[in-house]
Design an enzyme around this catalytic site. Structure first.
Site, PDB file in Angstrom:
ATOM      1  N   GLU A   1       0.994  -1.193  -0.013  1.00  0.00           N
ATOM      2  CA  GLU A   1      -0.234   0.173   0.071  1.00  0.00           C
ATOM      3  C   GLU A   1       1.078   1.365  -0.188  1.00  0.00           C
ATOM      4  O   GLU A   1       1.920   1.395   0.902  1.00  0.00           O
ATOM      5  CB  GLU A   1      -0.862  -0.511   1.374  1.00  0.00           C
ATOM      6  CG  GLU A   1      -1.941   1.363   1.155  1.00  0.00           C
ATOM      7  CD  GLU A   1      -2.502   1.379   2.718  1.00  0.00           C
ATOM      8  OE1 GLU A   1      -2.652   0.237   3.436  1.00  0.00           O
ATOM      9  OE2 GLU A   1      -3.386   2.344   2.281  1.00  0.00           O
ATOM     10  N   ARG A  16       5.738 -12.839   8.937  1.00  0.00           N
ATOM     11  CA  ARG A  16       6.278 -11.945   9.358  1.00  0.00           C
ATOM     12  C   ARG A  16       8.221 -11.995   9.566  1.00  0.00           C
ATOM     13  O   ARG A  16       8.711 -12.928  10.495  1.00  0.00           O
ATOM     14  CB  ARG A  16       5.395 -11.007   9.993  1.00  0.00           C
ATOM     15  CG  ARG A  16       4.082 -10.575   9.370  1.00  0.00           C
ATOM     16  CD  ARG A  16       3.655  -9.258  10.325  1.00  0.00           C
ATOM     17  NE  ARG A  16       4.608  -7.982  10.196  1.00  0.00           N
ATOM     18  CZ  ARG A  16       3.105  -7.272   8.928  1.00  0.00           C
ATOM     19  NH1 ARG A  16       2.136  -7.171   8.238  1.00  0.00           N
ATOM     20  NH2 ARG A  16       4.157  -6.145   8.944  1.00  0.00           N
ATOM     21  N   LYS A  37       4.643   0.097   9.139  1.00  0.00           N
ATOM     22  CA  LYS A  37       4.420   1.784   8.375  1.00  0.00           C
ATOM     23  C   LYS A  37       3.707   3.090   9.264  1.00  0.00           C
ATOM     24  O   LYS A  37       4.732   3.525   8.936  1.00  0.00           O
ATOM     25  CB  LYS A  37       3.831   1.258   7.066  1.00  0.00           C
ATOM     26  CG  LYS A  37       4.881   1.260   6.016  1.00  0.00           C
ATOM     27  CD  LYS A  37       3.704   1.295   5.025  1.00  0.00           C
ATOM     28  CE  LYS A  37       3.611   0.053   4.607  1.00  0.00           C
ATOM     29  NZ  LYS A  37       2.421  -0.107   3.928  1.00  0.00           N
TER      30      LYS A  37
HETATM   31  P1  ATP Z   1       2.913  -2.404   7.846  1.00  0.00           P
HETATM   32  O1  ATP Z   1       2.050  -3.343   9.573  1.00  0.00           O
HETATM   33  O2  ATP Z   1       3.801  -1.871   8.054  1.00  0.00           O
HETATM   34  O3  ATP Z   1       2.059  -1.090   7.262  1.00  0.00           O
HETATM   35  P2  ATP Z   1       1.568  -4.097   5.791  1.00  0.00           P
HETATM   36  O4  ATP Z   1       1.389  -5.334   5.805  1.00  0.00           O
HETATM   37  O5  ATP Z   1       0.447  -2.881   5.888  1.00  0.00           O
HETATM   38  O6  ATP Z   1       2.888  -3.745   6.634  1.00  0.00           O
HETATM   39  P3  ATP Z   1       1.727  -3.829   2.873  1.00  0.00           P
HETATM   40  O7  ATP Z   1       1.960  -2.594   1.981  1.00  0.00           O
HETATM   41  O8  ATP Z   1       0.156  -3.834   2.867  1.00  0.00           O
HETATM   42  O9  ATP Z   1       2.511  -3.314   4.933  1.00  0.00           O
HETATM   43  O10 ATP Z   1       2.774  -4.614   2.506  1.00  0.00           O
HETATM   44  C1  ATP Z   1       2.708  -5.055   1.552  1.00  0.00           C
HETATM   45  C2  ATP Z   1       3.813  -6.456   1.590  1.00  0.00           C
HETATM   46  O11 ATP Z   1       4.004  -6.820   2.113  1.00  0.00           O
HETATM   47  C3  ATP Z   1       2.654  -7.455   2.710  1.00  0.00           C
HETATM   48  O12 ATP Z   1       2.250  -8.496   1.311  1.00  0.00           O
HETATM   49  C4  ATP Z   1       2.442  -7.479   3.734  1.00  0.00           C
HETATM   50  O13 ATP Z   1       2.334  -9.209   4.035  1.00  0.00           O
HETATM   51  C5  ATP Z   1       4.277  -7.741   3.312  1.00  0.00           C
HETATM   52  N1  ATP Z   1       5.015  -7.580   4.209  1.00  0.00           N
HETATM   53  C6  ATP Z   1       4.248  -6.303   5.242  1.00  0.00           C
HETATM   54  N2  ATP Z   1       4.922  -6.302   6.666  1.00  0.00           N
HETATM   55  C7  ATP Z   1       6.002  -7.637   6.637  1.00  0.00           C
HETATM   56  C8  ATP Z   1       6.709  -7.707   7.374  1.00  0.00           C
HETATM   57  N3  ATP Z   1       7.607  -8.006   8.601  1.00  0.00           N
HETATM   58  N4  ATP Z   1       7.497  -9.767   6.700  1.00  0.00           N
HETATM   59  C9  ATP Z   1       7.357 -10.206   5.877  1.00  0.00           C
HETATM   60  N5  ATP Z   1       6.695  -9.565   4.580  1.00  0.00           N
HETATM   61  C10 ATP Z   1       5.648  -8.391   5.224  1.00  0.00           C
HETATM   62 MG    MG Z   2      -1.478  -2.530   5.129  1.00  0.00          MG
END
Ligand code: ATP
Ligand code: MG
Length: 586
Positions: A45, A288, A298
């Protein structure tokens, strides 16, 4: 000047065939003929910059596609207008490329807004979606809990015609934000709360970074995500474990919309010239990446930036990919970390020292050596003449002759590290002490012959003599002394700013809240220290992002933004050894 990289990187060395349960599934699906080509995607995102956790998802999705001759799309999951920004879109593209990957197709969830809308109409026509008038709070109350079933909304049995009418009204902007929601009609008594009539569309009259004011309604993540995967023909939709309970809903939407058999739903995508080969994707979850002494959220990283705890998303203390980059981390080191961590369904926290070990391993092989003095003390070699000046060839790398040689100027007055001298040496101190001897790197053995102090008694200068018999080619060149110290010729030294970075948090789990403290209370005030230092000339006139090992001190990088050849700025990437093990043990 730039230094060639003639050696294999750490991750080339480990480029053996990777084994994990996801790669196994993909290989099996290719072998059985279920899929001819593997197609993955990385779907961030654009509401912030990518962090080290995302590197795991990037390396997994792009890595599998690259290893198995498939494709990986980069898809900006932009269904939350207001929080998203084109700046982040550009940053994400940059960071993926920096890590060493290139996408097959670049997509936005917003490319499919028309598909989502038509698909919602189909669900209404099929009698499996309805417009609800409950407000968000009422909806929560009707949803039930983990132990109690939910209740049907009073609006659940509206006719198809009434639902179509209301949904078109939502789309036309006739209703206020939050006053109506389109929901899937599944099962309010399901043991899986995600299946209790989840929302499909909500009203939000907010401008979107791609589509402007075209849409007053926006699709929910669980609906938009799986349909985007299906639209792109994603074969394996890899996501993190928290989506495991959403998988039945993922499949429900894919099956009930059935893009594969309803091409009229995706005419707009074809018309826009985007590749459209819908297929049924399979969601697979993995754990994760969590890293000790850091934050992988984020939202919290945005808070660090927004509240000024750091200087920006690319602050070298941040574990964003751009922060790590500015800190001097290499893409190979980040990929090596991801290889070492592996892929499983086991949640765990990786020790920050593992990341530091990866970058040391890569930089040891790939960085030229230079001499720099961070905390200078003047040393005058009184048995050399005032005019004494010579330049000596020094190898750029102790183990790899391919790095070549450089010229290092040497003269009577030198800078050495203040802590390489001790007036009252502790036991086992093998560096310089009054009347003691030490080897000057590449020169010979010197003896300390005098201490010059100011009126207050503070040491301002050392005097010493160089033993000419110990110079290169002389009979005493091999004479042994215990310590070797580095130095820079004072007359030739170039002044530089050096930023000494360390871990951003001073506890391993800053956001555990176990100690009742707010995570911000664990910020490490020592995570950035700035010193004025001296460089040998060959370290100064280099391009931004040039990396060096400063001998005995650590790995450093010329700052990507602020370094200039005539005003050098270096960032410490990592020390040569792990200094935290000792601290934790004491
Ligand atoms: P955040 O909670 O930091 O915003 P998010 O999962 O909401 O992380 P996205 O931008 O939606 O962030 O994530 C894009 C991709 O990266 C998704 O497929 C998510 O599962 C993966 N991802 C995010 N954080 C991690 C992590 N700590 N380890 C592995 N994959 C991750
Ligand atoms: Mg997200």
């Amino acid at each position: 000047m730039s230094i060639e990289n003639p050696v294999a990187t750490a991750s080339d060395v480990t480029a053996a065939i990777k084994q994990d349960f996801i790669r196994q599934i993909v290989r099996d699906d290719l072998a059985s003929g279920k899929h001819a080509v593997v197609h993955t995607r990385f779907p961030p995102e654009p509401n912030g910059y990518l962090h080290i956790g995302h590197a795991k998802a990037i390396c997994l999705n792009f890595g599998i596609a690259a290893e198995l001759g498939g494709w990986c799309n980069l898809r900006l999951d932009d269904t939350n207008p207001g929080r998203e920004d084109p700046e982040f879109v550009e940053g994400i593209k940059d960071d993926v490329r920096w890590l060493g990957f290139e996408w097959h197709g670049l997509r936005h969830a917003s490319d499919y807004f028309d598909v989502f809308y038509r698909s919602a109409i189909k669900l209404i026509e099929d009698g499996v979606a309805y417009v609800d008038d409950l407000d968000p709070e009422q909806m929560r109350a009707y949803r039930g809990t983990l132990t109690e079933p939910g209740r049907n909304s009073p609006h659940r049995e509206r006719s198809v015609d009434e639902n179509l009418d209301l949904f078109r009204g939502m789309r036309a902007g006739e209703f206020a934000d939050g006053s109506k929601t389109l929901r899937a009609k599944i099962d309010m008594a399901s043991g899986n709360i995600n299946l209790r009539d989840p929302a499909i569309y909500r009203i939000r009259k907010v401008a979107h970074q791609n589509t402007g004011d075209a849409w007053p309604i926006y699709p929910m993540y669980d609906y938009a995500h799986c349909l985007s995967d299906a639209m792109e023909g994603i074969t394996h939709s890899l996501c993190t474990l928290e989506f495991e309970d959403h998988r039945p809903l993922y499949d429900w939407f894919v099956d009930h919309v059935d893009l594969v058999n309803h091409p009229q739903l995706w005419q707009s995508v074809v018309a826009a010239g985007l590749e459209a080969r819908p297929a049924k994707p399979r969601q697979i979850e993995f754990s994760r990446l969590n890293l000790s002494y850091s934050i992988t959220s984020k939202r919290k990283l945005a808070q660090l930036v927004g509240e000024g705890h750091v200087e920006g998303w690319d602050d070298p203390r941040m574990n964003t990919l751009r922060g790590l980059r500015r800190r001097g981390f290499t893409p190979a080191a980040v990929r090596l970390l991801i290889d070492r961590v592996g892929v499983s369904k086991q949640n765990s926290v990786i020790d920050y020292a593992v990341l530091e070990g990866c970058v040391r391993e890569d930089l040891d092989a790939t960085s030229a050596r230079r001499m720099a003095v961070l905390d200078p003390l003047k040393l005058v070699l009184t048995n050399l003449s005032e005019a004494h000046e010579e330049t000596l060839p020094f190898p750029n790398h102790p183990k790899n002759p391919d790095f070549g040689m450089r010229e290092v100027p040497f003269a009577r007055e030198l800078w050495i590290e203040r802590d390489d001298f001790a007036e009252v040496p502790p036991k086992g101190f093998h560096r310089l002490k009054p009347d003691g001897e030490v080897r000057l790197r590449g020169i010979g053995i010197i003896r300390c012959t005098g201490l010059i102090k100011d009126a207050a008694g503070a040491l301002i200068e050392l005097h010493g003599t160089l033993d000419p018999e110990t110079r290169h080619g002389m009979p005493g060149a091999d004479r042994k002394v215990k310590g070797t110290i580095h130095w820079v010729s004072a007359r030739h030294a170039v002044a530089t700013e050096v930023r000494l970075y360390d871990r951003l948090f001073n506890v391993a789990a800053p956001d555990s809240e176990e100690d009742g403290k707010n995570w911000l209370e664990h910020l490490n005030p020592q995570a950035k220290r700035v010193v004025q230092a001296w460089l040998e000339p060959a370290a100064a006139a280099v391009a931004p992002e040039q990396r060096f090992q400063f001998e005995r001190l650590g790995y450093f990088v010329a700052d990507r933004i602020e370094h200039a050849a005539d005003a050098p700025v270096f960032n410490r990437t990592v020390t040569l050894r792990d200094t935290w093990v000792r601290q934790a043990g004491s």
